[in-house]
Design a protein around this motif. Sequence first.
Motif, short mmCIF file in Angstrom:
data_model
loop_
_atom_site.label_atom_id
_atom_site.label_comp_id
_atom_site.label_asym_id
_atom_site.label_seq_id
_atom_site.Cartn_x
_atom_site.Cartn_y
_atom_site.Cartn_z
N THR A 109 30.56 -9.20 14.46
CA THR A 109 29.84 -9.41 15.73
C THR A 109 28.45 -9.91 15.41
N ASP A 137 24.51 -10.43 16.99
CA ASP A 137 23.59 -10.06 18.06
C ASP A 137 23.26 -11.33 18.83
N GLN A 138 23.39 -11.25 20.12
CA GLN A 138 23.06 -12.39 20.96
C GLN A 138 21.57 -12.32 21.31
N LEU A 139 20.87 -13.24 20.75
CA LEU A 139 19.42 -13.29 21.03
C LEU A 139 19.21 -14.15 22.27
#
Length: 158
Positions: free
Chosen positions: A151, A153-155
Amino acid sequence: MEMDKLKKWLELTQKFQGDNFWEQIFDEKSVEKVIKSPSISPFTKIQSSFPKCDLYETDDVLVIEAEIPGMRKEDLHITVNQQLLTMTGEFKTLQEGRKYFIKERANQTFKKEIILPFPIKTTQIRTEIRNGLLFIFMPINKEEIETIPITFDQLTPE
């Protein structure tokens, strides 16, 4: 013709007698080349070179071929614990009551451990002995091979 063979033999013996040859044999860089060979997995653990074995995969089955000429199945034991296959046994070549003039094949006990590259279905292992070769057929347990999700991290842009 015989003189040509003799010359080739002498050249070969001189090669083995030279210090350079033996320095290359025991040179750490040469050993590293063998260890880093793509045909040898760094996970393969082999403690004994006896008996000689091949390990390969075919049709979702791991196969071990081991050289055991003249060995009786009563003198050979195979166990699998997780992904560690262990072969132990004894070659019994010395016969009582014989007058030996040459005895090159000694009685020999061995223990060979091989780390298997995949989990296997231990209840479905099958063995055969043909022409002095022991075949061990081990179906790969695909259910135990884990794929680990990755996965990110969606920044969010600010």
